[in-house]
Design a protein around this motif. Structure first.
Motif, PDB file in Angstrom:
ATOM      1  N   ASP A   3      36.631 114.925  43.144  1.00 39.99           N
ATOM      2  CA  ASP A   3      37.904 114.253  42.878  1.00 39.99           C
ATOM      3  C   ASP A   3      38.923 114.498  43.987  1.00 39.99           C
ATOM      4  OD1 ASP A   3      39.379 112.748  40.560  1.00 39.99           O
ATOM      5  OD2 ASP A   3      40.825 114.201  41.355  1.00 39.99           O
ATOM      6  N   VAL A   4      39.833 113.541  44.171  1.00 35.34           N
ATOM      7  CA  VAL A   4      40.858 113.664  45.208  1.00 35.34           C
ATOM      8  C   VAL A   4      41.811 114.823  44.932  1.00 35.34           C
ATOM      9  CG1 VAL A   4      40.798 111.258  45.932  1.00 35.34           C
ATOM     10  CG2 VAL A   4      42.348 111.974  44.079  1.00 35.34           C
ATOM     11  N   ALA A   5      41.775 115.385  43.747  1.00 35.76           N
ATOM     12  CA  ALA A   5      42.597 116.567  43.476  1.00 35.76           C
ATOM     13  C   ALA A   5      42.213 117.682  44.448  1.00 35.76           C
ATOM     14  CB  ALA A   5      42.394 117.034  42.034  1.00 35.76           C
ATOM     15  N   ALA A   6      40.928 117.758  44.768  1.00 33.42           N
ATOM     16  CA  ALA A   6      40.470 118.767  45.726  1.00 33.42           C
ATOM     17  C   ALA A   6      41.026 118.468  47.114  1.00 33.42           C
ATOM     18  CB  ALA A   6      38.940 118.794  45.762  1.00 33.42           C
ATOM     19  N   ASP A   7      41.007 117.199  47.510  1.00 35.51           N
ATOM     20  CA  ASP A   7      41.573 116.812  48.814  1.00 35.51           C
ATOM     21  C   ASP A   7      43.052 117.187  48.883  1.00 35.51           C
ATOM     22  OD1 ASP A   7      39.328 114.894  48.019  1.00 35.51           O
ATOM     23  OD2 ASP A   7      39.494 114.505  50.175  1.00 35.51           O
ATOM     24  N   ALA A   8      43.741 116.966  47.768  1.00 33.55           N
ATOM     25  CA  ALA A   8      45.170 117.261  47.720  1.00 33.55           C
ATOM     26  C   ALA A   8      45.418 118.761  47.877  1.00 33.55           C
ATOM     27  CB  ALA A   8      45.762 116.760  46.403  1.00 33.55           C
ATOM     28  N   GLU A   9      44.594 119.549  47.207  1.00 41.10           N
ATOM     29  CA  GLU A   9      44.718 121.005  47.291  1.00 41.10           C
ATOM     30  C   GLU A   9      44.575 121.480  48.738  1.00 41.10           C
ATOM     31  OE1 GLU A   9      45.574 122.790  44.745  1.00 41.10           O
ATOM     32  OE2 GLU A   9      44.518 124.702  44.649  1.00 41.10           O
ATOM     33  N   LEU A  10      43.625 120.904  49.440  1.00 43.89           N
ATOM     34  CA  LEU A  10      43.367 121.270  50.831  1.00 43.89           C
ATOM     35  C   LEU A  10      44.559 120.957  51.733  1.00 43.89           C
ATOM     36  CD1 LEU A  10      40.999 122.171  52.786  1.00 43.89           C
ATOM     37  CD2 LEU A  10      40.481 122.079  50.369  1.00 43.89           C
ATOM     38  N   LEU A  11      45.039 119.723  51.662  1.00 45.65           N
ATOM     39  CA  LEU A  11      46.138 119.330  52.548  1.00 45.65           C
ATOM     40  C   LEU A  11      47.393 120.130  52.221  1.00 45.65           C
ATOM     41  CD1 LEU A  11      47.446 117.739  54.737  1.00 45.65           C
ATOM     42  CD2 LEU A  11      47.724 115.808  53.162  1.00 45.65           C
ATOM     43  N   ALA A  12      47.643 120.337  50.930  1.00 48.06           N
ATOM     44  CA  ALA A  12      48.829 121.108  50.544  1.00 48.06           C
ATOM     45  C   ALA A  12      48.747 122.512  51.119  1.00 48.06           C
ATOM     46  CB  ALA A  12      48.957 121.156  49.022  1.00 48.06           C
ATOM     47  N   CYS A  13      47.566 123.085  51.118  1.00 47.61           N
ATOM     48  CA  CYS A  13      47.378 124.418  51.673  1.00 47.61           C
ATOM     49  C   CYS A  13      47.696 124.429  53.165  1.00 47.61           C
ATOM     50  CB  CYS A  13      45.952 124.889  51.427  1.00 47.61           C
ATOM     51  SG  CYS A  13      45.622 126.554  52.031  1.00 47.61           S
ATOM     52  N   ALA A  15      34.785  98.116  45.896  1.00 47.04           N
ATOM     53  CA  ALA A  15      34.837  99.572  45.913  1.00 47.04           C
ATOM     54  C   ALA A  15      36.075 100.049  46.657  1.00 47.04           C
ATOM     55  CB  ALA A  15      33.570 100.120  46.580  1.00 47.04           C
ATOM     56  N   ALA A  16      36.453  99.335  47.703  1.00 50.02           N
ATOM     57  CA  ALA A  16      37.595  99.755  48.506  1.00 50.02           C
ATOM     58  C   ALA A  16      38.873  99.777  47.678  1.00 50.02           C
ATOM     59  CB  ALA A  16      37.757  98.835  49.710  1.00 50.02           C
ATOM     60  N   ALA A  17      38.999  98.835  46.738  1.00 53.32           N
ATOM     61  CA  ALA A  17      40.202  98.802  45.901  1.00 53.32           C
ATOM     62  C   ALA A  17      40.311 100.080  45.079  1.00 53.32           C
ATOM     63  CB  ALA A  17      40.174  97.573  45.001  1.00 53.32           C
ATOM     64  N   THR A  18      39.180 100.567  44.592  1.00 49.41           N
ATOM     65  CA  THR A  18      39.168 101.828  43.847  1.00 49.41           C
ATOM     66  C   THR A  18      39.601 102.973  44.753  1.00 49.41           C
ATOM     67  OG1 THR A  18      37.278 100.959  42.629  1.00 49.41           O
ATOM     68  CG2 THR A  18      37.757 103.311  42.384  1.00 49.41           C
ATOM     69  N   GLN A  19      39.111 102.930  45.993  1.00 50.35           N
ATOM     70  CA  GLN A  19      39.469 103.990  46.934  1.00 50.35           C
ATOM     71  C   GLN A  19      40.961 103.976  47.250  1.00 50.35           C
ATOM     72  OE1 GLN A  19      36.507 102.842  49.688  1.00 50.35           O
ATOM     73  NE2 GLN A  19      34.948 103.859  48.444  1.00 50.35           N
ATOM     74  N   VAL A  20      41.509 102.783  47.325  1.00 54.43           N
ATOM     75  CA  VAL A  20      42.949 102.680  47.577  1.00 54.43           C
ATOM     76  C   VAL A  20      43.726 103.295  46.425  1.00 54.43           C
ATOM     77  CG1 VAL A  20      44.875 101.064  47.774  1.00 54.43           C
ATOM     78  CG2 VAL A  20      42.778 100.662  49.073  1.00 54.43           C
ATOM     79  N   GLU A  21      43.264 102.977  45.222  1.00 56.00           N
ATOM     80  CA  GLU A  21      43.935 103.530  44.029  1.00 56.00           C
ATOM     81  C   GLU A  21      43.863 105.063  44.041  1.00 56.00           C
ATOM     82  OE1 GLU A  21      43.024 103.580  39.343  1.00 56.00           O
ATOM     83  OE2 GLU A  21      42.433 101.735  40.403  1.00 56.00           O
ATOM     84  N   GLU A  22      42.688 105.586  44.388  1.00 53.10           N
ATOM     85  CA  GLU A  22      42.524 107.037  44.439  1.00 53.10           C
ATOM     86  C   GLU A  22      43.379 107.646  45.538  1.00 53.10           C
ATOM     87  OE1 GLU A  22      38.584 108.518  44.240  1.00 53.10           O
ATOM     88  OE2 GLU A  22      38.666 108.019  42.092  1.00 53.10           O
ATOM     89  N   PHE A  23      43.507 106.918  46.609  1.00 53.59           N
ATOM     90  CA  PHE A  23      44.321 107.412  47.710  1.00 53.59           C
ATOM     91  C   PHE A  23      45.777 107.563  47.260  1.00 53.59           C
ATOM     92  CE2 PHE A  23      46.673 107.412  51.653  1.00 53.59           C
ATOM     93  CZ  PHE A  23      45.869 108.156  52.502  1.00 53.59           C
ATOM     94  N   GLY A  24      46.233 106.599  46.477  1.00 56.99           N
ATOM     95  CA  GLY A  24      47.594 106.672  45.948  1.00 56.99           C
ATOM     96  C   GLY A  24      47.760 107.900  45.066  1.00 56.99           C
TER      97      GLY A  24
END
Length: 402
Positions: free
Chosen positions: A132-142, A235-244
RNA sequence: GUGGCUGUAGCUCAAUUGGUUAGAGCACCGGUCUGUGGCACCGGGGGUUGCGGGUUCAAUCCCCGUCAGCCACCCCA
């Protein structure tokens, strides 16, 4: 007579080591705050660990040799293959998600320049086992929090975030032929350092439509609203949503402060193994190289022969960060003086000073004293020069030394 | 790996456009100062001018090579 260290290698005199220690302490403190645990691997690895993914070309940039057991080996140029291997070996036994960090010294045989030596220390933070992008968020925030903890502000630095899958969808919506995608990535990667006319010319050569070229050369300015309007299906639309969702998560982790973040589709990281969201942290003046960079590499573990596992990570080197902190006046670690300078008078035998020093040292105080008899004024001067926090004479125990 | 710029003490820089034993500040070492805020004064060590050739009566200065640093490529960490 030896003149200095090998090209691209550094001697760390006490002042430089204090600076390095300051940087590494910040890394460790913040990584622990984010609940990452420290690990390490060997500085020497089989050459194949690096050639398997990157090809033989990479050998030219490695410190590699044949050891006495006829093994092809290399000093590690990066940490990701090592951590991927370590996790892959125990993939089933490790509690997920795996949240690890390390501060390895890495080596690369390349001609040196400012901000780029043949050796550096690099914080590596990796999070494995969570898609999940929650993990990506944790990384960048760190990563951002480290920069913030170092004393820098969002006026000084910015994290530029991208996702190659979204970039691809945008390019396709602009009519870029699939066969030209790889070439276009390369051109986008160099947009910042290349005159627009040159980039446009190269794009034309790749059969990119004229209207698309106009948009591609300014791709860095494409904002999230435009991405949403251009990518509306598949699929890209889903990725955009997740990116948001990702961007909202990062902002939440930074206490609602979005000023550190910027969508920038021109970020195309070179490493072949990135598969999703990627980011780079830069100083806003553009004077220095990237401070940090990372992203998601979901297929790397499987490609190294282990069980597949979603994974992501970032690296942050000590060289560029150190240069930026120094330029901002933020790299001023306190000189490491002793707790106490113990002074004896001319009448005191050295043994008396030593016995008292021993007593204080047993009490965990750091103690220095004159190794041969010296006048009190001379000792006072030496104590000040050494940065000792307290000046204590044997006869009179209360002299302070600021 | 390719190209360009640079190279005088530990650091920052001098040395009348080739001309005597290459200087200064800071730092370092020693000494004086019976004393308040890392003060002042005196003295000292330290450079085969990155290294190796060449031109010249004479080279820190000009030429070539080499090494190193910086910058741009390359590549990315």
């Amino acid at each position: 007579m030896f003149k200095g260290a090998l090209p691209g290698f550094r001697d760390f005199y006490p002042q430089e080591l204090a600076e390095r220690a300051f940087i590494m302490r910040t890394w460790r403190d913040v990584a622990r705050r984010y609940a990452f645990v420290e690990y390490d691997g060997p500085p020497l690895e089989p050459l194949e660990l690096y050639t398997r993914k990157s090809g033989e070309e990479i050998v030219g940039q490695l410190y590699n040799f044949v050891d006495k057991g006829d093994r092809e080996v290399a000093l590690r140029p990066e940490m990701t293959p090592t951590v991927a291997r370590m996790v892959a070996v125990r993939a089933n036994a490790l509690r997920k998600p795996v949240r690890w960090f390390s501060m390895p010294q890495l080596f690369r045989y390349e001609r040196q320049q400012k901000g780029r030596l043949r050796e550096h220390y690099q914080l590596n933070v990796d999070l494995l086992g969570e898609a999940d992008v929650a993990a990506d968020a944790e990384l960048l925030a760190c990563a951002v929090d480290i920069v913030r903890a170092s004393g820098l502000t969002s006026n000084d630095v910015v994290a530029r975030v991208s996702d190659r899958r979204i970039l691809q969808a945008i390019l396709e919506s602009l009519g870029v032929p699939p066969s030209a995608l790889a070439g276009v990535y390369g051109i986008i990667d160099k947009l910042e350092r290349t005159p627009v006319a040159v980039s446009a010319e190269k794009l034309t050569a790749l059969d990119v439509p004229a209207e698309a070229i106009e948009r591609i050369v300014t791709i860095a300015n494409v904002d999230f609203a435009e991405v949403q309007s251009r990518v509306t299906s598949g699929a890209a639309a889903t990725q955009v949503e997740e990116f948001g969702r990702y961007m909202r998560y990062v902002a939440a982790l930074l206490g609602g402060d979005e000023s550190w973040l910027r969508l920038d589709l021109s970020i195309v990281r070179g490493l072949a193994y990135y598969t999703g969201i990627v980011f780079e942290v830069f100083d806003r003046s553009g004077e220095f190289r990237a401070i940090a960079g990372g992203g998601r590499y979901d297929t790397l573990l499987a490609s190294l022969g282990g069980a597949g596992m979603p994974a992501l990570g970032f690296g942050m080197g000590d060289v560029v960060l150190g240069e930026l902190l120094r330029a901002k006046g933020l790299l001023t670690p306190a000189p490491a003086g002793s707790d106490i300078w113990l002074a004896g008078t001319e009448h005191d035998p050295l043994e008396r000073v030593m016995r008292e020093a021993a007593r204080l040292r047993a009490d965990d105080r750091s103690v220095e004293y004159a190794l041969r008899p010296q006048s009190l004024s001379r000792q006072k001067k030496a104590a000040q020069a050494s940065g000792a926090r307290e000046f204590v004479t044997l006869s009179n125990d209360d002299g302070r030394n600021g």
